[in-house]
Write an enzyme that holds these catalytic residues in place. Sequence first.
Site, short mmCIF file in Angstrom:
data_model
loop_
_atom_site.label_atom_id
_atom_site.label_comp_id
_atom_site.label_asym_id
_atom_site.label_seq_id
_atom_site.Cartn_x
_atom_site.Cartn_y
_atom_site.Cartn_z
N THR A 1 15.34 -32.64 -5.58
CA THR A 1 14.30 -33.60 -5.94
C THR A 1 14.08 -34.62 -4.81
O THR A 1 15.01 -34.95 -4.08
CB THR A 1 14.73 -34.35 -7.22
OG1 THR A 1 14.99 -33.41 -8.24
CG2 THR A 1 13.68 -35.34 -7.67
N THR B 1 18.07 -38.23 -8.92
CA THR B 1 18.14 -36.82 -8.57
C THR B 1 19.46 -36.25 -9.08
O THR B 1 20.50 -36.90 -8.97
CB THR B 1 18.04 -36.60 -7.05
OG1 THR B 1 18.29 -35.23 -6.74
CG2 THR B 1 19.03 -37.47 -6.28
#
Length: 330
Positions: free
Chosen positions: A194, A245
């Site tokens: 991410t 993330t």
Amino acid sequence: MNRTAFLPGYLLFFLFTSFLSAPSQDQTPKYVLVIHGGAGVISRENLEPELEKQFRDKLREALDTGKAVLSRGGTAIDAVEYTIRVMEDSPLFNAGKGAVFSHYGTNEMDASIMDGATLNAGAVAGVGDVKNPISLARKVMEKSEHVLLYGSGASEFARKQGLTIVDSSYFFTQRRWDTLQRYLAKEGKNKFGTVGCAALDQYGNLAAGTSTGGMTNKKFHRIGDSPIIGAGTYASNNSCAISCTGHGEFFIRYTVARTIAALMEYKQLSFHDAAYEIINNELVKAGGDGGMIGVDKDGNVVMMMNTSGMFRGFVKSTEEKHVTIYGDEE
């Protein structure tokens, strides 16, 4: 002889007040930008030197992009969007161009963005034909009455907003395709890719955004924490701006981003202590891997993970700039 005795009274007053109002060298930064490119099993042993250099260079490019916006008096929202677009346009990260493949061989991307001044937010999930999902998330925030749009509906909205629509072949990269094949052969290792950004602008406003291709080999159109406001993304001028993330299911269950902000607002914890409590205590006890980056209303930066590495960096108006990857880097 005291020469100031011969200065007119109004000039003495001007000199005195100018001295009082002069900025100190250690004042709060005018603006701050902090980013991440994913956390997970990242070590010097499994990252080739040339690839490491590519990651560091791209992180610096993203930081320079955001800094250029903020230094010209741009808003935190603008800086977050444009910075994330740099990472979405790179095949290095699991977002946009570099998005991983689902079990079905498709790309299903998620993104969100939030304005700390208004608590307005926008998000999209399961998008497969929009070049920059973070820009679509912003359009949802500013041009619709909704917060989260999904799949074909999100794509239809993107077209009406004039965003760039691309063929699915745009998102094909051999590296991501090969990773899917290893997963299908049950040889894959859990990695997170991410991307995210948080910013504080010269006007004291905060913003945060996150974009991802999700998990390799995901089934049943799974959606993680990245488009969930309060889980993967959160921003409030009362506390901080955060992008997360990691293993999204845990970040959703523990509403990680919002909980960190709430600990600051209601328990008066420092940004660092609040983040540590959730990332390195609560998530670790629950078995959740990952990390977060962010900036608080006073310009303090936190980049924290419970994994071996996280692509991360920050830049400040004070010219302080830092890019790191591994867990043992300062």
